[in-house]
Design an enzyme around this catalytic site. Structure first.
Site, PDB file in Angstrom:
ATOM      1  N   VAL A   1       0.817  -1.211   0.000  1.00 21.21           N
ATOM      2  CA  VAL A   1       0.000   0.000   0.000  1.00 21.21           C
ATOM      3  C   VAL A   1       0.856   1.269   0.000  1.00 21.21           C
ATOM      4  CG1 VAL A   1      -0.348  -0.111   2.539  1.00 21.21           C
ATOM      5  CG2 VAL A   1      -1.916   1.206   1.153  1.00 21.21           C
TER       6      VAL A   1
ATOM      7  N   THR B   1       0.083  -6.160   2.804  1.00 23.99           N
ATOM      8  CA  THR B   1      -1.117  -5.464   2.331  1.00 23.99           C
ATOM      9  C   THR B   1      -2.125  -6.465   1.771  1.00 23.99           C
ATOM     10  OG1 THR B   1       0.181  -3.496   1.828  1.00 23.99           O
ATOM     11  CG2 THR B   1      -1.963  -3.699   0.732  1.00 23.99           C
TER      12      THR B   1
ATOM     13  N   GLY C   1      -9.642  -4.479   8.082  1.00 23.72           N
ATOM     14  CA  GLY C   1     -10.088  -3.268   7.450  1.00 23.72           C
ATOM     15  C   GLY C   1      -9.169  -2.092   7.623  1.00 23.72           C
TER      16      GLY C   1
ATOM     17  N   GLU D   1     -13.493  -2.735  16.014  1.00 24.55           N
ATOM     18  CA  GLU D   1     -12.368  -3.574  16.447  1.00 24.55           C
ATOM     19  C   GLU D   1     -11.893  -3.112  17.811  1.00 24.55           C
ATOM     20  OE1 GLU D   1      -9.387  -3.742  13.362  1.00 24.55           O
ATOM     21  OE2 GLU D   1     -10.513  -5.299  12.328  1.00 24.55           O
TER      22      GLU D   1
ATOM     23  N   HIS E   1      -0.102 -10.413  17.509  1.00 25.39           N
ATOM     24  CA  HIS E   1      -1.549 -10.551  17.372  1.00 25.39           C
ATOM     25  C   HIS E   1      -1.992 -11.688  18.258  1.00 25.39           C
ATOM     26  CE1 HIS E   1      -5.559 -10.797  15.796  1.00 25.39           C
ATOM     27  NE2 HIS E   1      -5.351  -9.678  15.137  1.00 25.39           N
TER      28      HIS E   1
ATOM     29  N   ARG F   1      -4.502  -5.227  22.209  1.00 27.08           N
ATOM     30  CA  ARG F   1      -3.894  -6.481  21.733  1.00 27.08           C
ATOM     31  C   ARG F   1      -2.820  -7.028  22.663  1.00 27.08           C
ATOM     32  NH1 ARG F   1      -3.366  -5.549  15.199  1.00 27.08           N
ATOM     33  NH2 ARG F   1      -5.572  -5.922  14.878  1.00 27.08           N
TER      34      ARG F   1
ATOM     35  N   HIS G   1       3.124  -9.774  14.606  1.00 22.32           N
ATOM     36  CA  HIS G   1       2.183  -9.250  13.625  1.00 22.32           C
ATOM     37  C   HIS G   1       2.616  -7.938  12.989  1.00 22.32           C
ATOM     38  CE1 HIS G   1      -1.642  -8.867  11.705  1.00 22.32           C
ATOM     39  NE2 HIS G   1      -1.995  -7.793  12.387  1.00 22.32           N
TER      40      HIS G   1
ATOM     41  N   GLU H   1       4.965   0.331   6.900  1.00 18.49           N
ATOM     42  CA  GLU H   1       5.419  -0.384   8.096  1.00 18.49           C
ATOM     43  C   GLU H   1       6.937  -0.302   8.295  1.00 18.49           C
ATOM     44  OE1 GLU H   1       3.487  -4.170   8.600  1.00 18.49           O
ATOM     45  OE2 GLU H   1       4.816  -4.717  10.270  1.00 18.49           O
TER      46      GLU H   1
ATOM     47  N   ARG I   1       0.100  -0.234  18.181  1.00 20.90           N
ATOM     48  CA  ARG I   1      -0.725   0.257  17.074  1.00 20.90           C
ATOM     49  C   ARG I   1      -2.201  -0.037  17.317  1.00 20.90           C
ATOM     50  NH1 ARG I   1      -2.436  -2.699  11.907  1.00 20.90           N
ATOM     51  NH2 ARG I   1      -2.093  -4.482  13.250  1.00 20.90           N
TER      52      ARG I   1
HETATM   53  C1  LIG Z   1      -2.274 -11.218   8.164  1.00 17.89           C
HETATM   54  C2  LIG Z   1      -2.266  -9.727   8.309  1.00 17.89           C
HETATM   55  C3  LIG Z   1      -3.456  -9.038   8.518  1.00 17.89           C
HETATM   56  C4  LIG Z   1      -3.455  -7.649   8.653  1.00 17.89           C
HETATM   57  N1  LIG Z   1      -4.650  -6.993   8.793  1.00 17.89           N
HETATM   58  C5  LIG Z   1      -4.644  -5.638   8.821  1.00 17.89           C
HETATM   59  C6  LIG Z   1      -5.884  -4.912   8.825  1.00 17.89           C
HETATM   60  O1  LIG Z   1      -6.972  -5.495   8.804  1.00 17.89           O
HETATM   61  N2  LIG Z   1      -5.822  -3.557   8.856  1.00 17.89           N
HETATM   62  C7  LIG Z   1      -4.634  -2.867   8.869  1.00 17.89           C
HETATM   63  O2  LIG Z   1      -4.643  -1.622   8.890  1.00 17.89           O
HETATM   64  N3  LIG Z   1      -3.461  -3.536   8.841  1.00 17.89           N
HETATM   65  C8  LIG Z   1      -3.434  -4.887   8.806  1.00 17.89           C
HETATM   66  N4  LIG Z   1      -2.246  -5.551   8.758  1.00 17.89           N
HETATM   67  C9  LIG Z   1      -1.004  -4.770   8.688  1.00 17.89           C
HETATM   68  C10 LIG Z   1      -0.857  -4.164   7.293  1.00 17.89           C
HETATM   69  O3  LIG Z   1      -1.304  -5.101   6.348  1.00 17.89           O
HETATM   70  C11 LIG Z   1       0.584  -3.793   6.981  1.00 17.89           C
HETATM   71  O4  LIG Z   1       1.137  -3.056   8.031  1.00 17.89           O
HETATM   72  C12 LIG Z   1       0.655  -2.951   5.710  1.00 17.89           C
HETATM   73  O5  LIG Z   1      -0.029  -3.586   4.661  1.00 17.89           O
HETATM   74  C13 LIG Z   1       2.108  -2.726   5.323  1.00 17.89           C
HETATM   75  O6  LIG Z   1       2.135  -2.124   4.054  1.00 17.89           O
HETATM   76  P1  LIG Z   1       3.529  -1.724   3.419  1.00 17.89           P
HETATM   77  O7  LIG Z   1       3.210  -1.105   2.106  1.00 17.89           O
HETATM   78  O8  LIG Z   1       4.320  -0.953   4.384  1.00 17.89           O
HETATM   79  O9  LIG Z   1       4.299  -3.134   3.223  1.00 17.89           O
HETATM   80  P2  LIG Z   1       3.841  -4.546   2.493  1.00 17.89           P
HETATM   81  O10 LIG Z   1       2.434  -4.451   2.105  1.00 17.89           O
HETATM   82  O11 LIG Z   1       4.277  -5.606   3.377  1.00 17.89           O
HETATM   83  O12 LIG Z   1       4.742  -4.489   1.204  1.00 17.89           O
HETATM   84  C14 LIG Z   1       6.137  -4.690   1.277  1.00 17.89           C
HETATM   85  C15 LIG Z   1       6.693  -4.735  -0.130  1.00 17.89           C
HETATM   86  O13 LIG Z   1       8.112  -4.625  -0.069  1.00 17.89           O
HETATM   87  C16 LIG Z   1       8.705  -5.573  -0.927  1.00 17.89           C
HETATM   88  N5  LIG Z   1      10.058  -5.857  -0.443  1.00 17.89           N
HETATM   89  C17 LIG Z   1      10.443  -6.168   0.817  1.00 17.89           C
HETATM   90  N6  LIG Z   1      11.784  -6.337   0.859  1.00 17.89           N
HETATM   91  C18 LIG Z   1      12.254  -6.128  -0.396  1.00 17.89           C
HETATM   92  C19 LIG Z   1      13.535  -6.173  -0.984  1.00 17.89           C
HETATM   93  N7  LIG Z   1      14.659  -6.483  -0.294  1.00 17.89           N
HETATM   94  N8  LIG Z   1      13.645  -5.911  -2.306  1.00 17.89           N
HETATM   95  C20 LIG Z   1      12.548  -5.618  -3.063  1.00 17.89           C
HETATM   96  N9  LIG Z   1      11.298  -5.568  -2.547  1.00 17.89           N
HETATM   97  C21 LIG Z   1      11.159  -5.805  -1.230  1.00 17.89           C
HETATM   98  C22 LIG Z   1       7.764  -6.739  -0.890  1.00 17.89           C
HETATM   99  O14 LIG Z   1       7.981  -7.591  -1.994  1.00 17.89           O
HETATM  100  C23 LIG Z   1       6.417  -6.015  -0.893  1.00 17.89           C
HETATM  101  O15 LIG Z   1       6.069  -5.689  -2.213  1.00 17.89           O
HETATM  102  C24 LIG Z   1      -2.229  -6.939   8.614  1.00 17.89           C
HETATM  103  C25 LIG Z   1      -1.036  -7.629   8.420  1.00 17.89           C
HETATM  104  C26 LIG Z   1      -1.044  -9.008   8.254  1.00 17.89           C
HETATM  105  C27 LIG Z   1       0.262  -9.722   8.030  1.00 17.89           C
END
Ligand SMILES: Cc1cc2nc3c(=O)[nH]c(=O)nc-3n(C[C@H](O)[C@H](O)[C@H](O)COP(=O)(O)OP(=O)(O)OC[C@H]3O[C@@H](n4cnc5c(N)ncnc54)[C@H](O)[C@@H]3O)c2cc1C
Length: 524
Positions: free
Chosen positions: A17, A45, A51, A115, A231, A277, A340, A364, A375
């Site tokens: 995201v 993501t 949600g 939640e 979690h 949590r 988590h 993140e 969080r």
């Molecule tokens: C099971 C689960 C359920 C969740 N439910 C919720 C929810 O309901 N609501 C909420 O707000 N949050 C939720 N979260 C947390 C939330 O999903 C994450 O914090 C958020 O999506 C992180 O987004 P991001 O873009 O920072 O990273 P991510 O979405 O994790 O994307 C990371 C990206 O970095 C890339 N990457 C990593 N290392 C490298 C590298 N060395 N070289 C190239 N690419 C790399 C990966 O390939 C990926 O594309 C949940 C998390 C999990 C695991």
């Protein structure tokens, strides 16, 4: 093998995201290259279920969302960051909707779930419990309409290249093991979390904290690494992944029961199953420890709830549990806590600037202080949107001359993406078990010291990484060490960080953020 050189105006590492949202913001200003180390759909993501929070319902107010965020953060939220998060949320959600995100509705009206630790129903969801997947789909579709954006999958970033104090390039290996140096005017780390540090985690395999470790090696400051959220409710079955059983189920009225079938949460907190949590996770660990069973679990009990509603509202959880022969509408779900979410990360200001020039972080991987010590549920997809947008805007405004004078940067080693040697998997398991035991939900000074010593001893084994998995192991070891050192330095308990030898808050010394700068940890 000589390095292949390429260039772009903006380089974004991570296609979740935060990365995709930033890319969309950057597109009008130049070429944007987004890297993902596996498929785009392999990210936290994509896995997010419950949600995304925003004060959009008629009964809600932005000030209440702020109040709940600050309360969850246990005194340590950066209030300016939290204010930005909740104030910019409605606009970011409306933008997402305009790009085609289908949030669940009742007729034409958006529906809002509840939640833990939220004082109002404010959680937007999509396809019941596939919110992250829907948001990612819409962002990726939008990014594909913008010709300036290219997304490359299976391109693994190894390290940042710093010249004259400024990040100017990234070393990567592609899926064929080809070594590449990509030069860019600015680099955004959007690499997600580090849940793979722990033996039990809800996070996908990509969550090895690569961005945090890369930033550390490049000399950037990190912050709040001791705050890892566990979690409380992940599916616990032998040989099954620790699939997340969303908090929203407890919001609907599901209860936790121990092995004697007793509902135990009211004994630990007045909010019962909807307590924060960390409180629920520790209560479960306590129940597990006091059980005499060889492989204890606790159970989530939904059997009193309306079966039709549960199947409709949580189709993904329902079907996943069915794959393991558990009908959640009639049977109890065996669960245990799992790592988590990382509250800390690369230290940034409210515009994504890291402390090294040319480097930004969002999502993140970043540490803005927005979540404080814990969080609030459903605030992290939102964080990715809000701070991804902000980082993109800032990078656009600060665009230096395009990277048109590309120079070769010699590779640090001969990299390959070849077959994974067995020892590296053993080493990773060793790190994960160690972190779970000594730097997990309940910590002690002596356990943390043991973890640090063991991780320091692993250094020699990991210093000559050659393939993707070995680089991930090296990053896990670095992050494990920094999490354990930060947790040892924080001689108090706060939010998700709990120490039995310092069970209380110590506001005088520790109402501050930890900052890792090289070998030093300070509080500011
Ligand atoms: C099971 C689960 C359920 C969740 N439910 C919720 C929810 O309901 N609501 C909420 O707000 N949050 C939720 N979260 C947390 C939330 O999903 C994450 O914090 C958020 O999506 C992180 O987004 P991001 O873009 O920072 O990273 P991510 O979405 O994790 O994307 C990371 C990206 O970095 C890339 N990457 C990593 N290392 C490298 C590298 N060395 N070289 C190239 N690419 C790399 C990966 O390939 C990926 O594309 C949940 C998390 C999990 C695991």
């Amino acid at each position: 093998m000589p390095a292949v050189l390429s260039e772009t105006d903006f380089l974004i590492i991570g296609a979740g995201v935060a990365g995709l949202r930033a890319a969309i913001e950057l597109a009008p200003a130049g070429r944007v290259l987004v890297l993902a180390k596996r498929e785009v759909t392999d990210s936290s993501t994509q896995y997010a279920q419950g949600g995304i929070a925003a004060a959009l319902s008629d009964e809600d107010e932005i000030s209440l969302h702020l109040q709940d965020t600050l309360a969850a953060g246990d005194g340590l939220c950066n209030p300016d960051a939290a204010k930005v998060l909740v104030e910019e949320a409605p606009q970011c959600i409306e933008e997402l909707i305009s790009w085609g995100t289908q949030f669940d509705r009742d007729g034409t009206k958006l529906t809002f779930g509840r939640e833990g630790a939220h004082s109002r129903n404010r959680i937007l969801h999509a396809h019941g419990d596939s919110t992250g997947r829907e948001i990612l789909r819409a962002l990726f579709a939008k990014a594909k309409t913008l010709k300036e954006i290219s997304v490359r999958e299976f391109e693994f970033s190894i390290d940042l290249v710093v010249e004259s104090g400024r990040v100017c390039a990234v070393q990567v290996i592609d899926e064929h093991g080809q070594h590449r140096t990509i030069h860019a005017s600015a680099v955004l780390l959007a690499t997600g979390g580090m849940g793979q540090l722990y033996a039990n985690t809800t996070n996908p395999s990509v969550a090895t904290g690569d961005g945090v470790a890369m930033a550390y090696r490049a000399g950037a400051e990190l912050t709040d690494l001791e705050f890892i959220q566990f979690h409380p409710t992940a599916l616990y079955l032998k040989k099954a992944p620790r699939f997340l059983i969303s908090e929203a189920l407890r919001g609907e009225g599901a209860h936790l029961r121990n092995m004697e079938m007793t509902r135990f949460m009211p004994k630990y907190h007045p909010m019962g199953e909807l307590a924060p949590r960390d409180v629920v996770a520790r209560a479960i660990m306590h129940e597990l420890e006091r059980s005499r069973a060889k492989d204890p679990v606790v159970y989530l009990d939904l059997t009193d709830l309306d079966a039709g509603h549960i199947q409709k509202r949580f189709p993904r959880i329902y079907s996943t549990c069915m794959q393991y022969n558990i009908d959640i509408t009639t049977e109890l779900i065996p669960i245990r806590p799992a790592a988590h979410y990382a509250m800390g990360g690369v230290r940034t200001d409210l515009h994504g600037h890291a402390t090294v020039k040319g480097l930004y972080a969002a999502g993140e991987a970043a540490g803005t202080g927005v979540h404080g010590a814990n969080r609030l549920a459903s605030n992290s997809l939102l964080e990715g949107l809000v701070f991804g947008t902000r980082a993109g805007k800032k990078m656009r405004d600060e665009l230096k001359a395009p990277a048109n004078s590309v120079k070769d940067t010699p590779p640090a080693a001969a990299y390959s993406n070849g077959p994974v040697p067995l020892p590296v998997e053993t080493t990773i398991t060793q790190i994960q078990e160690l972190m779970w035991k000594q730097a997990g939900i309940v910590r002690t000074g002596s356990g943390l010291k043991q973890a640090i010593t063991s991780l320091e001893e692993l250094d020699a084994q990991l210093s000559h990484a050659h393939n993707r998995r070995e680089f991930e192991a090296r990053n896990l070891r670095t992050n494990g060490l920094l999490v354990a050192r930060s947790a040892l330095a924080r001689e108090e308990s706060r939010g998700a960080h709990y120490r039995t030898d310092f069970p209380d808050h110590n506001d005088t010394k520790f109402l501050k953020h930890s900052v890792v700068a090289g070998d030093k940890i300070s509080f500011s």
